[in-house]
Write an enzyme that holds these catalytic residues in place. Structure first.
Site, PDB file in Angstrom:
ATOM      1  CB  THR A  38       8.444   4.459  -6.393  1.00  0.00           C
ATOM      2  OG1 THR A  38       8.025   4.262  -5.055  1.00  0.00           O
ATOM      3  CG2 THR A  38       9.694   3.635  -6.632  1.00  0.00           C
ATOM      4  CE1 TYR A  89      11.145   2.547  -2.229  1.00  0.00           C
ATOM      5  CE2 TYR A  89      10.647   4.692  -3.158  1.00  0.00           C
ATOM      6  CZ  TYR A  89      10.242   3.424  -2.809  1.00  0.00           C
ATOM      7  OH  TYR A  89       8.961   3.031  -3.029  1.00  0.00           O
ATOM      8  CB  THR A 116       2.582   1.928  -7.914  1.00  0.00           C
ATOM      9  OG1 THR A 116       3.390   1.569  -6.796  1.00  0.00           O
ATOM     10  CG2 THR A 116       3.443   2.191  -9.135  1.00  0.00           C
ATOM     11  CG  ASP A 117       2.122   2.560  -2.292  1.00  0.00           C
ATOM     12  OD1 ASP A 117       2.543   1.587  -2.947  1.00  0.00           O
ATOM     13  OD2 ASP A 117       2.724   3.027  -1.306  1.00  0.00           O
ATOM     14  CE  LYS A 162       2.274  -1.366  -5.218  1.00  0.00           C
ATOM     15  NZ  LYS A 162       3.111  -0.269  -4.729  1.00  0.00           N
ATOM     16  CD  GLU A 198     -23.538 -16.051   2.598  1.00  0.00           C
ATOM     17  OE1 GLU A 198     -23.514 -16.504   3.759  1.00  0.00           O
ATOM     18  OE2 GLU A 198     -22.539 -16.016   1.852  1.00  0.00           O
TER      19      GLU A 198
HETATM   20  C1  SIN Z   1       5.423   3.494  -5.625  1.00  0.00           C
HETATM   21  O1  SIN Z   1       5.318   4.538  -6.242  1.00  0.00           O
HETATM   22  O2  SIN Z   1       5.657   2.431  -6.248  1.00  0.00           O
HETATM   23  C2  SIN Z   1       5.253   3.352  -4.149  1.00  0.00           C
HETATM   24  C3  SIN Z   1       5.239   4.623  -3.413  1.00  0.00           C
HETATM   25  C4  SIN Z   1       4.137   5.536  -3.819  1.00  0.00           C
HETATM   26  O3  SIN Z   1       3.036   5.070  -4.108  1.00  0.00           O
HETATM   27  O4  SIN Z   1       4.365   6.750  -3.843  1.00  0.00           O
END
Ligand code: SIN
Length: 334
Positions: free
Chosen positions: A19, A31, A97-98, A170, A291
């Site tokens: 992103t 997007y 970020t994913d 995340k 457990e």
């Molecule tokens: C992001 O970058 O925030 C989401 C999409 C991705 O991980 O490429």
């Protein structure tokens, strides 16, 4: 990027998309990730020229939902090659970020250099109102350029925070403060390029990692199975039939499984599949023999690692051994 300051450090920026390089496609909602090149991202932040001499390389152009083991290996090879150059100070990696936490933890284990490796992304696409990418990139380069960032393992910079790749996850679908480190806390803070670094990490990484050095040609298949009330054994059996050499269970609570799932994972372990119990809770330590009788069943407890990071360590571990006791020791070490 050329700079008139000869004393500035040389930093290689390896771009993979995400992103941070995203562009809105029309209305305010949709997007496309990875639309802008790394030249465009760096060009949008002219202040970077005062921090470092940047050399850029587009390794991939994808949304990080499409990140995979083969790109990890390619990225690690490019980072290792860059860091082997004595004149190069650090590597910055732009990334979605994913799955950034997985890529970061993988690099934390395989890149055997004390030089800073900093991953950076953004929650808002580059064309969004108040895009977070430019400041995140500026801060990431500032961290990478700082000599005190050496020897701290792979770092992730976002939202004015510096995180250890091993610790961070995340935690939110859309908010810019999505990255949280539930166990051992922040690596530091960074405000407009000014660093405040906290204690270095305790667990082994980079130069002290047994996985650093020559990269394997490929990684073994490891699947994650998500536990839930009323879980059946079918997905576990399917993973084993599909050739998984390892299974990570995102167990309920303390990495627990119901009777059907326990029977299936026990059968998998008897067949030589490495079974790691992690937790779907998002925090806490999965300990051995609470457990579930791990000793009897030949299971491995994930310790502090969430399921996606447990998968990374298990894949690397399986390139060395299939012995559950030896794999368990890795989960206590890394
Ligand atoms: C992001 O970058 O925030 C989401 C999409 C991705 O991980 O490429």
């Amino acid at each position: 990027m050329p700079s008139s300051h000869p004393a500035l450090p040389r930093i290689r920026v390896l771009a993979t998309g995400g992103t941070i390089a995203g562009a809105q496609t029309g209305g305010a909602r949709g997007y496309q990730a990875a639309a802008f090149s790394i030249d465009a991202l760096v060009g949008a932040v002219p202040q970077l020229a005062a921090l470092a001499h940047l050399e850029v390389e587009q390794v991939a152009a994808l949304g990080s939902q499409d990140m995979n083991e083969s790109v990890w290996l390619q990225l690690a090879a490019r980072a290792q090659a860059a860091l082997a150059d004595p004149a190069l100070a650090a590597v910055v990696i732009t990334h979605g970020t994913d799955t950034m936490e997985e890529t970061g933890y993988f690099l934390n284990l395989v890149v055997g250099s004390a030089k800073p490796v900093v991953l950076v992304g953004a929650m808002r696409p580059a064309t969004e109102i108040s895009a977070d990418g430019p400041m995140n990139l500026y801060n990431a380069v500032a961290v990478a350029a700082h000599p005190d960032a050496r020897g701290r393992g792979v770092l992730i910079v976002a939202n004015d925070e510096i995180h250890f790749a091993r610790e961070v996850s995340k935690t939110n679908t859309t908010q810019v403060g999505t990255f949280k480190a539930t166990h051992r806390g922040l690596a530091g803070l960074v405000h407009a390029g000014r660093l405040h670094l906290y204690a270095p990490p305790v667990r082994r990484h980079t130069t002290a990692s047994a996985f650093a050095g020559p990269l394997p040609p490929a990684l073994p298949r490891v699947d994650i199975v998500y536990a839930h009330a009323g879980m059946g054994r079918e997905l576990i059996d399917a993973a084993v039939r599909a050739g998984a050499r390892g299974l990570v269970v995102a167990g309920v609570g303390d990495g627990n499984l119901n009777a059907a799932a326990l029977a299936a994972t026990a059968a998998a372990a008897r067949a030589g599949v490495a079974v790691v119990r992690s937790s779907r809770t998002g925090g806490g330590v999965v300990e051995r023999n609470i457990e579930v009788n791990d000793d009897e069943l030949g299971f491995i407890a994930a310790d502090e690692l969430n399921p996606q990071k447990a998968r990374v360590l298990l894949m690397l571990g399986l390139t060395r051994t299939a012995d559950p006791a030896a794999l368990q020791e890795m989960f206590f070490t890394y």
